[in-house]
Design a protein around this motif. Structure first.
Motif, PDB file in Angstrom:
ATOM      1  N   ARG A 239       5.943   0.806  -0.335  1.00 42.85           N
ATOM      2  CA  ARG A 239       5.120   0.447   0.836  1.00 42.85           C
ATOM      3  C   ARG A 239       4.814   1.652   1.702  1.00 42.85           C
ATOM      4  NH1 ARG A 239       8.961  -4.375   2.265  1.00 42.85           N
ATOM      5  NH2 ARG A 239      10.235  -3.124   0.821  1.00 42.85           N
TER       6      ARG A 239
ATOM      7  N   VAL B 247       4.719  -6.367   3.702  1.00 38.81           N
ATOM      8  CA  VAL B 247       3.937  -5.182   4.045  1.00 38.81           C
ATOM      9  C   VAL B 247       4.281  -4.721   5.456  1.00 38.81           C
ATOM     10  CG1 VAL B 247       1.593  -4.372   4.500  1.00 38.81           C
ATOM     11  CG2 VAL B 247       2.061  -5.762   2.471  1.00 38.81           C
TER      12      VAL B 247
ATOM     13  N   LEU C  37      -1.719  -0.849   1.035  1.00 40.32           N
ATOM     14  CA  LEU C  37      -0.477  -1.447   1.528  1.00 40.32           C
ATOM     15  C   LEU C  37       0.005  -2.555   0.603  1.00 40.32           C
ATOM     16  CD1 LEU C  37      -1.174  -1.602   5.364  1.00 40.32           C
ATOM     17  CD2 LEU C  37       0.675  -0.361   4.256  1.00 40.32           C
TER      18      LEU C  37
ATOM     19  N   ALA D 203       3.403  -2.612  -1.743  1.00 43.66           N
ATOM     20  CA  ALA D 203       4.339  -3.733  -1.693  1.00 43.66           C
ATOM     21  C   ALA D 203       4.586  -4.290  -3.094  1.00 43.66           C
ATOM     22  CB  ALA D 203       3.802  -4.825  -0.776  1.00 43.66           C
TER      23      ALA D 203
END
Length: 461
Positions: free
Chosen positions: A382, A248, A90, A94
């Protein structure tokens, strides 16, 4: 190792030459993505990188066994390299959304090349022990959480959205060609120059990719700021405009609020656990109930590889695949798997294995295209980060779960049960979706009838 995937945060856009961006076309040719000059260079870079990666992978497990003398240590090194994808994908996604795409991919490729060169030097000097090996594996896995989505999304930037399936299909073919080439070259390199040569060659392949990326020219508007202002998908209830600070949580929230992505994750997860571990299920079926040997399973593996190539070509012909198509193909693959589990002979199994591989590969191409193009451009990194976490969990948990099922039901039972679970889940999902879609129509009709009947009732009164 680069691959073909989706988009990033605002990055400086290089103005492409008119010769590098061909005019739009309705062609369904599987090779149409190669009309783009930058895509041709990217495919060459993928081939070089995949060849280097498979040179290293061919000797890596043997090297770990040689250093440690332990099969458990070999498994541990694989788990350590996979762990970052499970824990920090994650954050990696991002980062891809936040940083300039081409710069991110260039730096990540250079870092992976550096790790390969360091490993080559340590192997050549006899200084590679288990702690250092695990540390290098962890660094590789950490860098890959950024490199995988960055390279995937960069590949999509090089073609128009309708040509993304072609780019993914070509990438699959390039991966297969790189695997064959790298495996063949590994034996020659090790025999002539030693084990360290495979790692050095992989390092050079990463540097080649890093040197190509700055010269790539994205298609105008592919995953750029303009797309942030006009998202490619309809606004969802509760979806906010992109915040200046890309978090995130925003990517995870979008994924969970997007039913088609959740459905894609669900069916892909079921297929990954119960339908795609053919290296395990078919190996046990061939060497057990069908009384074949290693040579027979080698034949099955060859047919699977041929089916994968055919599927990649067919998948590259898609233009705008949907989750419905992915689910339909998954159900078809599940039913083929059921029949394969009941195969009375190796000849019958070979007839079924080819369409199984074709369906699986086309489904993969369709699903990857949806995953990479459905989210708005500023969220794609993401979303791929969420997907990386989910797919790593499947990869780590799937084989033990399938192994337990095989111990309980046998190879035939595992294939049949797994295929029924997949196809039954798809059928159930279609039925539930149809009911949900029909309910609002019925309610609207009832309200309309009630309104139109009111004047008549008042006159009667």
């Amino acid at each position: 190792m680069p691959s073909s995937s989706a988009a990033s945060v605002p990055t400086p856009v290089s103005t492409p030459d008119s010769a590098s961006v061909p005019p739009p076309t309705e062609s369904a040719s599987p090779w149409r993505s190669l009309r783009y000059r930058s895509m041709r260079w990217w495919s060459l870079a993928n081939f070089v990188s995949n060849s280097g990666t498979w040179m290293q992978l061919t000797v890596q497990n043997l090297l770990v066994l040689k250093i440690t003398g332990s099969a458990a240590a070999t498994g541990l090194s694989i788990s350590v390299q996979a762990a970052p994808a499970l824990l920090v994908s994650l954050l990696g996604g991002a980062a891809v959304d936040r940083w300039p795409r081409k710069l991110t991919a260039t730096v990540s490729q250079a870092l992976l090349g550096t790790v390969a060169f360091v490993t080559a030097v340590l192997v050549a000097c006899g200084r590679l022990d288990l702690p250092v090996l695990l540390a290098l594996a962890a660094v590789t896995g950490l860098v890959a959480t950024v490199d995988a989505p960055a390279c995937a999304l960069l590949g999509n930037d090089l073609v128009r959205p309708e040509d993304v399936p072609s780019a993914i299909g070509v990438g699959s073919l390039v991966h297969s060609a790189g695997r064959l080439t790298g495996t063949a070259l590994a034996g020659v390199a090790v025999a002539v120059f030693g084990t360290a040569a495979a790692y050095a060659a992989n390092g050079l392949s990463f540097l080649f990719v890093a040197s190509v990326i700055p010269f790539l020219r994205p298609v105008p508007g592919a995953g750029r700021p303009a797309e942030r202002r006009a998202p490619a998908v309809p606004a969802q209830r509760g979806t906010r405009a992109p915040a200046k600070e890309m978090t995130v949580r925003e990517g995870l929230g979008f994924f969970m609020r997007r039913p088609r992505l959740v459905a894609l994750a669900g069916i892909t997860g079921l297929s990954a656990v119960f339908g795609r571990n053919y290296g395990l299920t078919l190996a046990v079926l061939v060497t057990g109930p069908l009384a074949g040997g290693a040579g027979a399973f080698g034949t099955v593996s060859t047919v699977l590889a041929v089916g994968g190539i055919i599927g990649a070509v067919l998948g590259a012909r898609l233009r705008r695949p949907s989750v419905r198509l992915v689910c339909t193909l998954a159900a078809a693959g599940g039913l083929l798997q059921v029949v394969a589990g009941l195969s009375p002979s190796l000849a019958v199994l070979l007839v079924l294995v080819l369409p199984m591989a074709v369906v699986e590969t086309v489904s993969d191409t369709a699903g990857t295209t949806v995953l990479q193009t459905d989210p708005p451009a500023h969220l794609r990194g993401r979303v791929l980060g969420v997907w990386g976490t989910i797919s790593t969990a499947w990869g780590l948990g799937g084989p033990p779960a399938l192994g337990l099922l095989m111990e309980t039901a046998g190879a035939r039972g595992a294939l049949v049960a797994g295929g029924l679970i997949i196809s039954g889940s798809v059928a159930t999902g279609f039925v539930l979706r149809r009911r949900r879609a029909a309910a609002p129509v019925l309610l609207h009709t009832e309200v309309r009838d009630a309104v139109t009947s009111q004047p008549a009732l008042s006159q009667a009164a």
